[in-house]
Design a protein around this motif. Structure first.
Motif, short mmCIF file in Angstrom:
data_model
loop_
_atom_site.label_atom_id
_atom_site.label_comp_id
_atom_site.label_asym_id
_atom_site.label_seq_id
_atom_site.Cartn_x
_atom_site.Cartn_y
_atom_site.Cartn_z
N TYR A 104 0.84 -1.20 0.00
CA TYR A 104 0.00 0.00 0.00
C TYR A 104 0.88 1.25 0.00
O TYR A 104 0.81 2.06 0.92
CB TYR A 104 -0.93 0.00 1.21
CG TYR A 104 -1.81 -1.23 1.29
CD1 TYR A 104 -3.02 -1.30 0.61
CD2 TYR A 104 -1.41 -2.34 2.05
CE1 TYR A 104 -3.82 -2.43 0.68
CE2 TYR A 104 -2.21 -3.47 2.12
CZ TYR A 104 -3.41 -3.52 1.43
OH TYR A 104 -4.20 -4.64 1.50
N TRP A 141 0.68 3.99 -1.43
CA TRP A 141 -0.08 5.25 -1.39
C TRP A 141 -0.32 5.73 0.04
O TRP A 141 -0.60 6.91 0.26
CB TRP A 141 -1.42 5.08 -2.11
CG TRP A 141 -2.28 3.96 -1.57
CD1 TRP A 141 -2.32 2.68 -2.03
CD2 TRP A 141 -3.21 4.03 -0.48
NE1 TRP A 141 -3.22 1.94 -1.30
CE2 TRP A 141 -3.79 2.74 -0.34
CE3 TRP A 141 -3.62 5.04 0.38
CZ2 TRP A 141 -4.74 2.44 0.63
CZ3 TRP A 141 -4.57 4.76 1.36
CH2 TRP A 141 -5.12 3.47 1.48
N LYS A 176 -6.80 8.65 6.14
CA LYS A 176 -6.23 9.94 5.75
C LYS A 176 -7.14 11.09 6.14
O LYS A 176 -6.67 12.17 6.52
CB LYS A 176 -5.96 9.97 4.24
CG LYS A 176 -4.70 9.20 3.82
CD LYS A 176 -4.36 9.51 2.36
CE LYS A 176 -3.02 8.90 1.98
NZ LYS A 176 -2.61 9.30 0.61
#
Length: 310
Positions: free
Chosen positions: A110, A112, A193
């Motif tokens: 992951y 990102w 996030k």
């Protein structure tokens, strides 16, 4: 003159509306019975040939136990709890996620999310998020190191995803189970996030950004649109000591001094609720007086002083 109140009252109404929208999920947690899709302790038959429990429903969660620690040296006070899970489940794969292996897993699978992962102010936040990622990726059961296994966990493998009820409200992230790629754990991953704020109080930052309160809020949101049986998130309810899957040793190794103060607030919540209403009343009255003074100044009024006895 009433029109002069329009702007301040509209602004106040907008602030209240936005406040309700932002805090809606947190407020409604207080009134959620958490009894929807409840899991109770289940005693299962044992296969005499294999010695393993006989499941009454198909297994959906793989036989994997996940745990986290900063390195592979488990503290002595938690070794007994760890062994109570591994020894009872020799047929389960065991994965211990260390700081090093967790970061490597995120970087490889992951990328990102790696910048967010590295940005967390507290190590426990990375320990929180890795459990969501590995459960989404591999499936299995995550267990905190201070949670011992009192019984075989096989019945919990028949649910597509589950969390445990928290005290006093919401759900916990101390033990969780999931089939691979379950949409609830995918949502947890994707929302991290959006909740990555540093509140400058360790306990609040951890709870709201990655911890149990974060999981509880996302769980509330997820329940609104999860419709199929495969999408449901079940809730493991509290059980008596003689009928429980886990023994909670209450490690709380990440708690700092601010946590004690917040726990004190929780114990005396009635007192602080009353004080909150009093403070709100003071703020409201003060705001009214300020608005009145601004829009209705007493300029031009003349006062006549009468001196008696002159």
């Amino acid at each position: 003159m009433r029109r002069q109140f329009t702007i301040p009252l509209s602004a106040l109404g907008l602030i209240v509306f936005l406040g309700v929208v932002v805090t809606f999920d947190y407020i409604t947690l207080l009134f959620d019975p958490v009894s929807d899709n409840a899991i109770e302790f289940e005693v299962t038959e044992v296969d005499q040939a294999t010695g393993l429990p006989v499941l009454s429903h198909p297994q959906l969660i793989p036989r994997i136990i996940h745990q986290t620690w900063k390195n592979e040296s488990i503290p002595e006070q938690w070794k007994a709890a760890q062994e109570s899970c591994t020894l009872k489940h020799p047929d389960f794969e065991y994965k211990l996620w260390t700081d090093e292996s967790s970061r490597k897993f995120i970087a490889e699978n992951y990328p990102w999310f790696l910048d967010t992962y590295d940005s967390y102010a507290f190590t426990i936040m990375r320990a929180d998020v890795i459990r969501y990622f590995v459960l989404e990726h591999y499936g299995g059961i995550y267990i905190d190191l201070d949670e011992g296994c009192q019984s075989r966990l096989d019945p919990l493998l028949t649910y597509p995803a589950w969390v445990r009820k928290a005290d006093p409200t919401g759900v916990s992230n101390s033990v969780m189970g999931s089939s691979p790629h379950h949409p609830f754990f995918l949502k947890l991953m994707l929302e991290l996030k959006n909740y990555n704020f540093n509140w400058h109080v360790p306990y609040i930052t951890v709870m709201y950004a990655t911890g149990p309160l974060f999981v509880s809020v996302i769980w509330k949101q997820f329940k609104r649109w999860a419709t199929s049986d495969a999408e449901q998130v079940w809730v493991l309810m509290p059980a008596e000591p003689t009928g429980a899957y886990f023994n909670d040793l209450h490690g709380s190794s990440w708690h700092e001094d601010d946590a004690k103060w917040i726990m004190y607030l929780g114990v005396h919540w009635i007192l602080f609720t009353v004080l909150g209403f009093v403070l709100a009343a003071v703020v409201g009255i003060t705001s009214y007086l300020v608005v009145r003074r601004v829009y209705f100044p007493r300029s031009g009024l003349k006062y006549k002083y009468v001196h008696y006895g002159e």
